[in-house]
Design a protein around this motif. Structure first.
Motif, short mmCIF file in Angstrom:
data_model
loop_
_atom_site.label_atom_id
_atom_site.label_comp_id
_atom_site.label_asym_id
_atom_site.label_seq_id
_atom_site.Cartn_x
_atom_site.Cartn_y
_atom_site.Cartn_z
N ALA A 33 6.53 4.34 -1.52
CA ALA A 33 6.30 3.70 -0.22
C ALA A 33 7.63 3.38 0.45
CB ALA A 33 5.47 2.43 -0.40
N MET A 34 8.58 2.84 -0.31
CA MET A 34 9.87 2.48 0.28
C MET A 34 10.60 3.71 0.77
SD MET A 34 11.33 -0.80 -1.79
CE MET A 34 11.58 -0.02 -3.34
N MET A 35 10.58 4.78 -0.03
CA MET A 35 11.29 6.00 0.38
C MET A 35 10.69 6.58 1.65
SD MET A 35 13.82 6.55 -1.43
CE MET A 35 14.32 8.20 -1.13
N ASN A 36 9.36 6.48 1.80
CA ASN A 36 8.72 7.08 2.97
C ASN A 36 8.89 6.25 4.23
OD1 ASN A 36 7.79 9.17 1.44
ND2 ASN A 36 5.80 8.25 1.04
N SER A 37 9.34 5.00 4.11
CA SER A 37 9.27 4.11 5.26
C SER A 37 10.51 4.16 6.14
CB SER A 37 9.08 2.68 4.76
OG SER A 37 10.22 2.30 4.03
N GLN A 44 3.34 1.90 11.76
CA GLN A 44 3.26 3.10 10.93
C GLN A 44 3.46 2.74 9.47
OE1 GLN A 44 6.29 5.32 12.97
NE2 GLN A 44 4.82 6.78 13.79
N GLN A 45 4.38 1.80 9.21
CA GLN A 45 4.61 1.42 7.82
C GLN A 45 3.36 0.78 7.22
OE1 GLN A 45 8.13 -0.97 7.24
NE2 GLN A 45 9.38 0.37 8.53
N ARG A 46 2.71 -0.09 7.98
CA ARG A 46 1.51 -0.76 7.45
C ARG A 46 0.41 0.26 7.16
NH1 ARG A 46 1.74 -5.20 11.55
NH2 ARG A 46 3.34 -6.59 10.74
N PRO A 92 8.09 -4.81 6.84
CA PRO A 92 6.64 -4.62 6.79
C PRO A 92 6.17 -3.90 5.54
CG PRO A 92 7.52 -3.95 8.92
CD PRO A 92 8.69 -4.32 8.09
N VAL A 93 6.91 -2.92 5.07
CA VAL A 93 6.51 -2.18 3.88
C VAL A 93 6.38 -3.11 2.69
CG1 VAL A 93 7.77 -0.85 2.13
CG2 VAL A 93 7.11 0.23 4.23
N GLU A 98 -1.32 1.13 3.56
CA GLU A 98 -2.79 1.03 3.38
C GLU A 98 -3.34 2.31 2.78
OE1 GLU A 98 -3.84 -1.71 7.19
OE2 GLU A 98 -5.08 0.09 6.85
N LYS A 99 -2.87 3.44 3.31
CA LYS A 99 -3.39 4.72 2.81
C LYS A 99 -3.03 4.90 1.34
CE LYS A 99 -3.37 7.53 6.97
NZ LYS A 99 -2.48 8.40 7.72
#
Lengths: 191, 241
Positions: free
Chosen positions: B216-220, B227-229, B179-180, B233-234
């Motif tokens: 984004a990848m590290m946070n996912s 939650q990933q989407r 999803p990320v 978006e944010k």
């Protein structure tokens, strides 16, 4: 026969009277000792042309056996790499060696047929005991060994489960506990 | 503390197991063929976990432990990102975050001959395939696929490389698309290479895009699909103003 203790550099004879044997060398017209040991004189053979006696120095300690080209040795494999296996020589013939001798079995010396298709990992693993023949003194680091005969190769090996494996053919050994077969270059033992 | 013993095979599936937990007892399950995947070890009739993770099951008979680590254990046919540390006459020595350095033969390239050996400097990042991992020997790599074609393997120029856990790498490679990556791909243009050994490479024309994608990848890692989407978006909302 005179016996006296000599050390390296001692004068042990004249080149006009004697020939230099083991443990001795000639410089100009004098023979010196190159080892520490007892000086011995060996009389010449009656039919030899040079009728000088041979003076030699025999070491005062008995040496352990030393691998010679052509001798069969028992060795333990220490590391297997893509093109060769490094081994530690344990015995020469039936006698255990007294110091560390390193040996190397190259890919082309593992077996006699199809030598460019040899997979070192399917021939030896670290920890295997192999019977090999000394090809040559090799380089400064190791003797060159060969297992390219039926009676040479892995004599004893442990399986992944830790049991001593039983040979089933010249390419396979089987673990008695788990039943898994592993590939090795197996030595033909017996008869 | 006694190890957990499973009474029946179903009781520990999808549960977290730790090394030592007995997950299956084969004496209760005769006449079945079980396939053991990574993280499981057989000792006669007892199957126990060797890694901490989630016990997974796939019909009809595959069991394995899914876990995420910082260190990578090489397996054949894995695609990894390696860094050249040395070059010798026959091989390049490549670091792939495993217990040993790996060897990349100088001829393991499409159309590789003695005349066109590539010259890689120390530090070059390469996308590689693991060919052989024999115990006791250094793993062997290749820049071709099984049929000998180049197929995207080779050096990765420009861009930015980040270190991740092996679990995150597997998630980024999952299909359908993670999803990320899907959410980022709708708004930004970039390219990535994911190595199963916990390394990811991102490249884009704008450095800003690279940073956003990497963050984004590290946070996912531990986020669910929704939650990933939301996270993406944010992030994208912040940069568009």
């Amino acid at each position: 026969m005179t016996t006296e203790l000599v050390t390296p550099g001692d004068v042990i004879g004249k080149a006009t009277e004697f020939k230099a044997g083991k443990g001795a060398y000639v410089n100009d017209t004098t023979i010196y000792a190159s080892l520490t040991g007892t000086r011995r004189i060996v009389s010449p053979l009656p039919e030899s042309l040079d009728q000088r006696a041979v003076v030699e120095v025999t070491g005062h300690k008995a040496h352990g056996p030393i691998p010679e080209p052509g001798s069969v040795v028992i060795a333990r494999v220490t590391k297997v790499m893509a093109r060769m296996a490094a081994v530690d020589i344990l015995c020469v013939g039936s006698k255990a060696v007294r110091e560390n001798f390193a040996g190397v079995i190259r890919q082309q010396d593992v077996r006699a047929t199809e030598i460019d298709k040899v997979d070192m990992h399917q021939s030896f693993r670290a920890g295997d005991i192999v019977r090999a023949m000394v090809l040559s003194l090799g380089d400064a680091r190791a003797y060159y060994l060969s297992t390219a005969k039926n009676e040479l190769g892995v004599v004893s090996a442990e399986s992944a489960a830790g049991e001593t494996m039983v040979p089933i053919s010249w390419t396979e050994m089987q673990c008695p506990l788990s039943g898994q077969t592993e590939q090795r270059k197996v030595a033909k033992v017996g008869n | 503390m006694a190890a957990k013993v499973s009474v029946s095979p179903t009781s520990l599936i999808d549960q977290i197991v730790v090394p030592g937990d007995v997950v299956l007892d084969l004496s209760n399950m005769t006449n079945q063929t079980i396939k053991l995947g990574s993280g499981l070890h057989q000792d006669n009739d007892v199957i126990s976990a060797m890694r901490a993770g989630k016990l997974s099951f796939c019909k009809p008979n595959k069991y394995w432990v899914e876990s995420s680590h910082k260190r990578y254990i090489p397996r054949p046919e894995d695609h990894v990102l390696g860094i050249v540390v040395d070059s010798k006459t026959d091989n390049f020595w490549v670091d792939i975050k495993g217990p040993q350095l790996a060897l990349l033969p100088v001829l393991a390239f499409e159309g590789g001959t003695q005349r066109n050996i590539p010259k890689f400097e120390v530090g070059t990042l390469l996308y590689l395939r693991v060919v052989k991992t024999n115990t006791g020997m250094n793993p062997e790599l290749s820049c071709t696929d099984a049929s000998g074609k180049a197929a995207l393997f080779g050096p990765l120029r420009d861009g930015f490389m980040l270190e991740t856990s092996t679990g995150l790498s597997r998630m980024l490679l999952s299909s359908p698309t993670c999803p990320v990556i899907e959410a980022l791909g709708k708004k930004l243009s970039f390219e990535i290479a994911v190595g199963l050994n916990g390394r990811v490479w991102v490249n884009s024309a704008a450095p800003r895009t690279v940073i956003i994608v990497a963050n984004a990848m590290m946070n996912s890692e531990s986020l669910s699909v929704t939650q990933q989407r939301i996270m993406v978006e944010k992030l994208l909302a912040k940069i568009s103003d």
